[in-house]
Design a protein around this motif. Structure first.
Motif, short mmCIF file in Angstrom:
data_model
loop_
_atom_site.label_atom_id
_atom_site.label_comp_id
_atom_site.label_asym_id
_atom_site.label_seq_id
_atom_site.Cartn_x
_atom_site.Cartn_y
_atom_site.Cartn_z
N ARG A 101 0.86 -1.18 0.00
CA ARG A 101 0.00 0.00 0.00
C ARG A 101 0.89 1.23 0.00
NH1 ARG A 101 -0.21 1.96 5.37
NH2 ARG A 101 0.74 0.49 6.79
N LEU A 102 0.30 2.33 -0.36
CA LEU A 102 1.03 3.58 -0.35
C LEU A 102 0.05 4.73 -0.28
CD1 LEU A 102 0.66 4.78 -3.49
CD2 LEU A 102 2.37 3.05 -3.95
N SER A 103 0.56 5.86 0.12
CA SER A 103 -0.23 7.08 0.18
C SER A 103 0.32 7.99 -0.91
CB SER A 103 -0.09 7.73 1.57
OG SER A 103 -0.90 8.87 1.65
N ALA A 104 -0.39 8.03 -2.04
CA ALA A 104 0.08 8.74 -3.23
C ALA A 104 -0.28 10.21 -3.18
CB ALA A 104 -0.53 8.11 -4.48
N GLN A 105 0.68 11.05 -3.49
CA GLN A 105 0.34 12.45 -3.71
C GLN A 105 -0.61 12.50 -4.91
OE1 GLN A 105 3.63 15.15 -3.99
NE2 GLN A 105 4.45 14.57 -2.01
N GLN A 106 -1.55 13.43 -4.87
CA GLN A 106 -2.61 13.47 -5.87
C GLN A 106 -2.07 13.44 -7.30
OE1 GLN A 106 -5.49 16.67 -5.35
NE2 GLN A 106 -7.07 15.13 -5.62
N PRO A 119 -7.19 2.84 -5.86
CA PRO A 119 -7.50 3.73 -4.73
C PRO A 119 -8.23 2.96 -3.63
CG PRO A 119 -8.17 4.72 -6.82
CD PRO A 119 -7.80 3.29 -7.10
N LEU A 120 -8.00 3.37 -2.40
CA LEU A 120 -8.64 2.76 -1.24
C LEU A 120 -9.09 3.87 -0.32
CD1 LEU A 120 -9.20 0.06 0.31
CD2 LEU A 120 -7.00 0.41 1.42
N GLY A 121 -10.39 3.96 -0.09
CA GLY A 121 -10.91 4.98 0.82
C GLY A 121 -10.93 6.36 0.21
N VAL A 135 -3.64 0.58 -3.06
CA VAL A 135 -3.23 -0.76 -2.68
C VAL A 135 -3.02 -1.62 -3.92
CG1 VAL A 135 -5.62 -1.60 -2.42
CG2 VAL A 135 -3.77 -2.66 -1.10
N LEU A 136 -2.11 -2.58 -3.80
CA LEU A 136 -1.85 -3.54 -4.87
C LEU A 136 -1.77 -4.92 -4.25
CD1 LEU A 136 -1.10 -4.21 -7.86
CD2 LEU A 136 1.29 -3.89 -7.17
N ASN A 137 -2.64 -5.83 -4.70
CA ASN A 137 -2.64 -7.21 -4.23
C ASN A 137 -1.53 -7.97 -4.94
OD1 ASN A 137 -3.18 -9.89 -3.63
ND2 ASN A 137 -5.39 -9.62 -3.70
N LEU A 138 -0.68 -8.64 -4.21
CA LEU A 138 0.45 -9.37 -4.80
C LEU A 138 0.20 -10.86 -4.91
CD1 LEU A 138 3.39 -7.60 -2.92
CD2 LEU A 138 2.52 -7.13 -5.22
N THR A 139 -0.97 -11.33 -4.50
CA THR A 139 -1.24 -12.77 -4.50
C THR A 139 -1.99 -13.23 -5.74
OG1 THR A 139 -3.27 -12.46 -3.24
CG2 THR A 139 -1.24 -12.88 -1.99
#
Length: 140
Positions: A101-106, A119-121, A135-139
């Motif tokens: 996960r990460l918090s991306a600048q706009q 995007p999440l939330g 978020v990125l699912n790696l599974t």
């Protein structure tokens, strides 16, 4: 031309801190006290090299959070951010993390979307700058 080095803060901290200070503190105006935290010593840090110059950095925390992604202005739009992100994703997969996960600048949301992040939330503000959790699912 791009070389990516993944290592500890002890090894890569000198170069990573110089790049982060230039991009986040000087360019974006983030207070120095907001830039440094206890997570640096526990994270994997990538440093991107263009020839003999350290030009980009990012980190992966043990819990799967990617952050502090920065490329010096004169080296942007050359694939350096993508190379660093792919290197961190490879490390995360080696560590069997189910997701990152990460918090991306706009202004970076589109960049991360192109790499499979969703995007999440709701949007939020960090250090006075609009951000979006992704978020990125790696599974799968």
């Amino acid at each position: 031309m791009i070389r990516i080095d993944c290592s500890s803060w002890l090894i890569n901290g000198e170069w990573a801190s110089s790049i982060r200070r230039s991009v986040f503190v000087e360019e974006q105006g983030i207070d120095e006290s907001e830039e440094w935290d206890e997570h640096d010593s526990a994270s994997i840090h990538v440093v991107a090299w263009w020839g003999s110059s350290a030009v980009g950095t990012a980190r992966l925390l043990p819990d799967g959070k990617i952050g502090r992604m920065a490329v010096l202005p004169e080296f942007r739009n050359r694939g350096i951010g993508s190379a660093m992100l792919l290197a961190l994703l490879a490390v995360a997969k080696e560590q069997n993390l189910p997701q990152v996960r990460l918090s991306a600048q706009q202004q970076a949301i589109e960049f991360y979307s192109r790499h499979g992040f969703s995007p999440l939330g709701d949007a939020h503000t960090e250090v006075g700058i609009p951000h979006q959790w992704m978020v990125l699912n790696l599974t799968t």
